[in-house]
Design a protein around this motif. Structure first.
Motif, PDB file in Angstrom:
ATOM      1  N   LEU A  29       0.839  -1.200   0.000  1.00 39.25           N
ATOM      2  CA  LEU A  29       0.000   0.000   0.000  1.00 39.25           C
ATOM      3  C   LEU A  29       0.873   1.248   0.000  1.00 39.25           C
ATOM      4  CD1 LEU A  29      -2.840   1.266   0.146  1.00 39.25           C
ATOM      5  CD2 LEU A  29      -2.525   1.370   2.634  1.00 39.25           C
ATOM      6  N   TRP A  30       1.911   1.244   0.824  1.00 37.86           N
ATOM      7  CA  TRP A  30       2.801   2.411   0.851  1.00 37.86           C
ATOM      8  C   TRP A  30       3.549   2.556  -0.477  1.00 37.86           C
ATOM      9  CZ3 TRP A  30       1.473   5.912   3.889  1.00 37.86           C
ATOM     10  CH2 TRP A  30       0.971   5.634   5.170  1.00 37.86           C
ATOM     11  N   ARG A  31       3.841   1.444  -1.132  1.00 41.92           N
ATOM     12  CA  ARG A  31       4.458   1.545  -2.456  1.00 41.92           C
ATOM     13  C   ARG A  31       3.507   2.214  -3.447  1.00 41.92           C
ATOM     14  NH1 ARG A  31       6.283  -3.827  -0.929  1.00 41.92           N
ATOM     15  NH2 ARG A  31       8.518  -3.707  -0.427  1.00 41.92           N
ATOM     16  N   ALA A  32       2.201   1.952  -3.287  1.00 37.50           N
ATOM     17  CA  ALA A  32       1.221   2.615  -4.152  1.00 37.50           C
ATOM     18  C   ALA A  32       1.223   4.111  -3.914  1.00 37.50           C
ATOM     19  CB  ALA A  32      -0.173   2.029  -3.905  1.00 37.50           C
ATOM     20  N   PHE A  33       1.355   4.532  -2.658  1.00 38.30           N
ATOM     21  CA  PHE A  33       1.484   5.959  -2.366  1.00 38.30           C
ATOM     22  C   PHE A  33       2.738   6.515  -3.033  1.00 38.30           C
ATOM     23  CE2 PHE A  33      -1.739   5.409   0.818  1.00 38.30           C
ATOM     24  CZ  PHE A  33      -2.205   6.683   1.152  1.00 38.30           C
ATOM     25  N   LEU A  34       3.830   5.786  -2.892  1.00 40.53           N
ATOM     26  CA  LEU A  34       5.110   6.256  -3.424  1.00 40.53           C
ATOM     27  C   LEU A  34       5.128   6.292  -4.950  1.00 40.53           C
ATOM     28  CD1 LEU A  34       7.331   4.260  -0.951  1.00 40.53           C
ATOM     29  CD2 LEU A  34       7.352   6.755  -1.163  1.00 40.53           C
ATOM     30  N   ALA A  35       4.238   5.530  -5.581  1.00 44.30           N
ATOM     31  CA  ALA A  35       4.169   5.521  -7.045  1.00 44.30           C
ATOM     32  C   ALA A  35       3.351   6.683  -7.587  1.00 44.30           C
ATOM     33  CB  ALA A  35       3.591   4.194  -7.528  1.00 44.30           C
ATOM     34  N   ARG A  36       2.735   7.453  -6.693  1.00 40.49           N
ATOM     35  CA  ARG A  36       1.983   8.613  -7.154  1.00 40.49           C
ATOM     36  C   ARG A  36       2.924   9.595  -7.854  1.00 40.49           C
ATOM     37  NH1 ARG A  36      -3.490   9.311  -7.220  1.00 40.49           N
ATOM     38  NH2 ARG A  36      -2.896  11.513  -7.313  1.00 40.49           N
ATOM     39  N   PRO A  37       2.451  10.274  -8.915  1.00 39.02           N
ATOM     40  CA  PRO A  37       3.331  11.224  -9.616  1.00 39.02           C
ATOM     41  C   PRO A  37       3.839  12.347  -8.719  1.00 39.02           C
ATOM     42  CG  PRO A  37       1.039  11.421 -10.355  1.00 39.02           C
ATOM     43  CD  PRO A  37       1.130  10.172  -9.545  1.00 39.02           C
ATOM     44  N   GLU A  38       3.105  12.637  -7.632  1.00 36.00           N
ATOM     45  CA  GLU A  38       3.556  13.689  -6.715  1.00 36.00           C
ATOM     46  C   GLU A  38       4.801  13.282  -5.936  1.00 36.00           C
ATOM     47  OE1 GLU A  38      -0.813  13.982  -7.442  1.00 36.00           O
ATOM     48  OE2 GLU A  38       0.535  12.361  -6.793  1.00 36.00           O
ATOM     49  N   LEU A  39       5.079  11.972  -5.859  1.00 35.31           N
ATOM     50  CA  LEU A  39       6.223  11.497  -5.081  1.00 35.31           C
ATOM     51  C   LEU A  39       7.320  10.872  -5.944  1.00 35.31           C
ATOM     52  CD1 LEU A  39       4.422   9.954  -1.971  1.00 35.31           C
ATOM     53  CD2 LEU A  39       5.819  12.029  -2.042  1.00 35.31           C
ATOM     54  N   VAL A  40       7.010  10.492  -7.159  1.00 36.95           N
ATOM     55  CA  VAL A  40       8.050   9.951  -8.041  1.00 36.95           C
ATOM     56  C   VAL A  40       8.995  11.084  -8.445  1.00 36.95           C
ATOM     57  CG1 VAL A  40       8.507   8.916 -10.291  1.00 36.95           C
ATOM     58  CG2 VAL A  40       6.590   8.109  -8.912  1.00 36.95           C
ATOM     59  N   PRO A  41      10.287  10.921  -8.234  1.00 42.90           N
ATOM     60  CA  PRO A  41      11.229  11.993  -8.582  1.00 42.90           C
ATOM     61  C   PRO A  41      11.127  12.383 -10.056  1.00 42.90           C
ATOM     62  CG  PRO A  41      12.317  10.332  -7.247  1.00 42.90           C
ATOM     63  CD  PRO A  41      10.977   9.773  -7.614  1.00 42.90           C
ATOM     64  N   PRO A  42      11.075  13.679 -10.351  1.00 42.64           N
ATOM     65  CA  PRO A  42      11.005  14.111 -11.749  1.00 42.64           C
ATOM     66  C   PRO A  42      12.342  13.902 -12.456  1.00 42.64           C
ATOM     67  CG  PRO A  42      11.233  16.005 -10.300  1.00 42.64           C
ATOM     68  CD  PRO A  42      11.073  14.805  -9.404  1.00 42.64           C
ATOM     69  N   ALA A  43      12.331  14.139 -13.730  1.00 48.03           N
ATOM     70  CA  ALA A  43      13.536  13.890 -14.530  1.00 48.03           C
ATOM     71  C   ALA A  43      14.723  14.693 -14.028  1.00 48.03           C
ATOM     72  CB  ALA A  43      13.248  14.221 -16.000  1.00 48.03           C
ATOM     73  N   GLU A  44      14.461  15.903 -13.508  1.00 49.53           N
ATOM     74  CA  GLU A  44      15.554  16.768 -13.071  1.00 49.53           C
ATOM     75  C   GLU A  44      15.960  16.528 -11.621  1.00 49.53           C
ATOM     76  OE1 GLU A  44      11.654  19.031 -12.527  1.00 49.53           O
ATOM     77  OE2 GLU A  44      12.582  17.643 -13.974  1.00 49.53           O
ATOM     78  N   ALA A  45      15.396  15.527 -10.970  1.00 45.87           N
ATOM     79  CA  ALA A  45      15.698  15.271  -9.563  1.00 45.87           C
ATOM     80  C   ALA A  45      17.161  14.874  -9.386  1.00 45.87           C
ATOM     81  CB  ALA A  45      14.790  14.174  -9.017  1.00 45.87           C
ATOM     82  N   CYS A  46      17.712  15.197  -8.225  1.00 44.79           N
ATOM     83  CA  CYS A  46      19.106  14.865  -7.936  1.00 44.79           C
ATOM     84  C   CYS A  46      19.240  13.390  -7.572  1.00 44.79           C
ATOM     85  CB  CYS A  46      19.635  15.747  -6.801  1.00 44.79           C
ATOM     86  SG  CYS A  46      18.823  15.450  -5.209  1.00 44.79           S
ATOM     87  N   ASP A  47      20.466  12.918  -7.541  1.00 41.59           N
ATOM     88  CA  ASP A  47      20.718  11.510  -7.221  1.00 41.59           C
ATOM     89  C   ASP A  47      20.252  11.160  -5.813  1.00 41.59           C
ATOM     90  OD1 ASP A  47      21.799  11.148  -9.715  1.00 41.59           O
ATOM     91  OD2 ASP A  47      23.885  11.359  -9.055  1.00 41.59           O
ATOM     92  N   ALA A  48      20.380  12.109  -4.879  1.00 38.41           N
ATOM     93  CA  ALA A  48      19.986  11.838  -3.492  1.00 38.41           C
ATOM     94  C   ALA A  48      18.478  11.581  -3.393  1.00 38.41           C
ATOM     95  CB  ALA A  48      20.384  13.003  -2.591  1.00 38.41           C
ATOM     96  N   GLU A  49      17.672  12.344  -4.158  1.00 39.26           N
ATOM     97  CA  GLU A  49      16.230  12.130  -4.114  1.00 39.26           C
ATOM     98  C   GLU A  49      15.869  10.802  -4.767  1.00 39.26           C
ATOM     99  OE1 GLU A  49      11.950  14.182  -5.305  1.00 39.26           O
ATOM    100  OE2 GLU A  49      13.820  15.240  -5.773  1.00 39.26           O
ATOM    101  N   ARG A  50      16.542  10.475  -5.852  1.00 42.16           N
ATOM    102  CA  ARG A  50      16.280   9.194  -6.501  1.00 42.16           C
ATOM    103  C   ARG A  50      16.629   8.028  -5.571  1.00 42.16           C
ATOM    104  NH1 ARG A  50      15.181   9.795 -11.769  1.00 42.16           N
ATOM    105  NH2 ARG A  50      15.729  11.766 -12.751  1.00 42.16           N
ATOM    106  N   ALA A  51      17.724   8.176  -4.857  1.00 46.31           N
ATOM    107  CA  ALA A  51      18.139   7.122  -3.926  1.00 46.31           C
ATOM    108  C   ALA A  51      17.143   6.990  -2.778  1.00 46.31           C
ATOM    109  CB  ALA A  51      19.538   7.416  -3.392  1.00 46.31           C
ATOM    110  N   LEU A  52      16.629   8.122  -2.305  1.00 47.43           N
ATOM    111  CA  LEU A  52      15.642   8.108  -1.235  1.00 47.43           C
ATOM    112  C   LEU A  52      14.376   7.384  -1.679  1.00 47.43           C
ATOM    113  CD1 LEU A  52      14.549   9.114   1.530  1.00 47.43           C
ATOM    114  CD2 LEU A  52      13.820  11.192   0.351  1.00 47.43           C
ATOM    115  N   HIS A  53      13.916   7.712  -2.872  1.00 44.67           N
ATOM    116  CA  HIS A  53      12.710   7.076  -3.385  1.00 44.67           C
ATOM    117  C   HIS A  53      12.924   5.575  -3.588  1.00 44.67           C
ATOM    118  CE1 HIS A  53       9.620   6.042  -6.465  1.00 44.67           C
ATOM    119  NE2 HIS A  53       8.870   6.842  -5.724  1.00 44.67           N
ATOM    120  N   ALA A  54      14.074   5.208  -4.133  1.00 45.55           N
ATOM    121  CA  ALA A  54      14.373   3.791  -4.354  1.00 45.55           C
ATOM    122  C   ALA A  54      14.436   3.031  -3.032  1.00 45.55           C
ATOM    123  CB  ALA A  54      15.686   3.649  -5.113  1.00 45.55           C
ATOM    124  N   ARG A  55      15.022   3.658  -2.023  1.00 47.87           N
ATOM    125  CA  ARG A  55      15.119   3.027  -0.706  1.00 47.87           C
ATOM    126  C   ARG A  55      13.723   2.775  -0.130  1.00 47.87           C
ATOM    127  NH1 ARG A  55      16.910  -0.164   3.282  1.00 47.87           N
ATOM    128  NH2 ARG A  55      16.941   0.815   5.339  1.00 47.87           N
TER     129      ARG A  55
END
Length: 342
Positions: A32-58
């Motif tokens: 369920l929390w993965r479904a929240f995280l898959a929302r476009p509001e939380l998926v890092p945009p194309a210009e996101a930094c590596d740290a944000e991408r790593a946070l989301h992946a974690r």
């Protein structure tokens, strides 16, 4: 009552990603929390930094991991993650999503994005309506978590999903009812959009996630009674209180003791009436639905309200929008602070 054929409904709520306790209440799972995280509001945009991408992946790997959004290049992104993580932790601290919903609205929801609260309300309403076989009650329950656009025409009081109306407006595919609903104050036109009826009710479930059927809640229509049934089920599921609700055309009670406005407009108008203030006809015309609630068992009812009816009101605003706030029941029902079923 129109029974539905077997099948699921409101799959988009994510209820299938939850576990159930012995009382049929929802427990969040990592999925369920993965479904929240898959929302476009939380998926890092194309210009996101590596740290944000790593946070989301974690978090996608371990949704309840203890993390901090530090080192993010975008301060707005860091703030957004702080908000989400605070919401996640407050919800995860409770045994069920219903308990979390109650705790949030009994406390302070300031700073929580309306989207997250809507998603949570969608989930607990879905659980409340589990097993319901009446399409009119299910369609009425959509009002608990989705804004409606109202139109009063040809003896009907129609509610249609605002997001659907706006999308069709953008696509130029409104139909006559869509135009009526999208233009506050527009003169009545012939209705072409699907309005829920006994004939098409069996098709509600397969298209329930589209939210594209209008509901007529005018006096003596099935939608008017469906609203009562939806509120009965929600109250039982969230508060553990069995209630009977019947629609009424007007409130005629010299001993009027208690009322709950189911939205901001209804609260304002009902409070003014209760205080004996003069209310304009224009304001009275905004009231779309009235109900009388009675408790089956009164042990938790406040002394002042025991044996007295509780009046419920739903209204549209000046733009003909209906924004029901089921959380008004949390502070509005005359119940003691004993533990609720959720």
């Amino acid at each position: 009552m129109t029974l539905l054929s077997p099948g699921d409904f409101w799959v988009a709520s994510g209820h299938h990603l939850c576990d159930l306790d012995e009382d049929g209440r929802l427990r969040a799972t990592p999925d369920l929390w993965r479904a929240f995280l898959a929302r476009p509001e939380l998926v890092p945009p194309a210009e996101a930094c590596d740290a944000e991408r790593a946070l989301h992946a974690r978090l996608m790997e371990h949704p309840l991991a203890e993390v901090q959004p530090v080192g993010l290049a975008d301060p707005d992104a860091a703030e957004n993650w702080q908000v989400f993580l605070a919401f996640r932790d407050r919800v995860a601290a409770e045994a069920t999503l219903e308990a979390a919903w109650l705790k949030l609205f009994r406390g302070n929801v300031a700073g929580i994005p309306p989207l997250f609260l809507q998603m949570l309300t969608h989930l607990v309403t879905r659980a409340a309506m589990e097993g319901e076989g009446d399409a009119f009650a299910l369609r009425a329950a959509e009002c608990l978590f989705r804004t409606q656009r109202a139109a009063i025409t040809q003896g009907a009081t129609l509610l249609a999903d605002e997001e659907v109306v706006d999308a069709r407006h953008a696509d130029g595919d409104l139909g006559a009812l869509g135009r009526l609903l999208s233009e506050a104050g527009a003169p009545p036109r012939e209705v072409e959009l699907d309005v829920l009826s006994a004939e098409n009710a069996p098709g509600y479930k397969p298209r329930s996630d589209a939210h594209d059927m209008a509901l007529d809640i005018a006096e003596s229509r099935e939608g008017q009674f469906g609203m009562a049934r939806a509120l009965e089920r929600f109250t039982r599921h969230i508060f553990g209180e069995t209630v009977r609700i019947r629609p009424v055309p007007v409130i005629e009670d010299r001993n009027w003791t208690w009322h709950v406005g189911l939205d901001a407009e209804a609260t304002r108008i009902a409070n003014a009436l209760w205080d004996g203030k003069k209310v304009t006809q224009a304001d009275l015309a905004r009231i779309l639905w009235l109900g009388v609630l009675e408790f089956e068992e009164a042990s938790r009812v406040l002394p002042r309200a025991k044996g007295k009816p509780v009046y419920l009101a739903l209204a549209m605003d000046a733009a003909q929008r209906v924004r029901m706030k089921p959380q008004n029941l949390v502070s509005g029902l005359p119940l003691t602070a004993a533990e609720d079923a959720a």
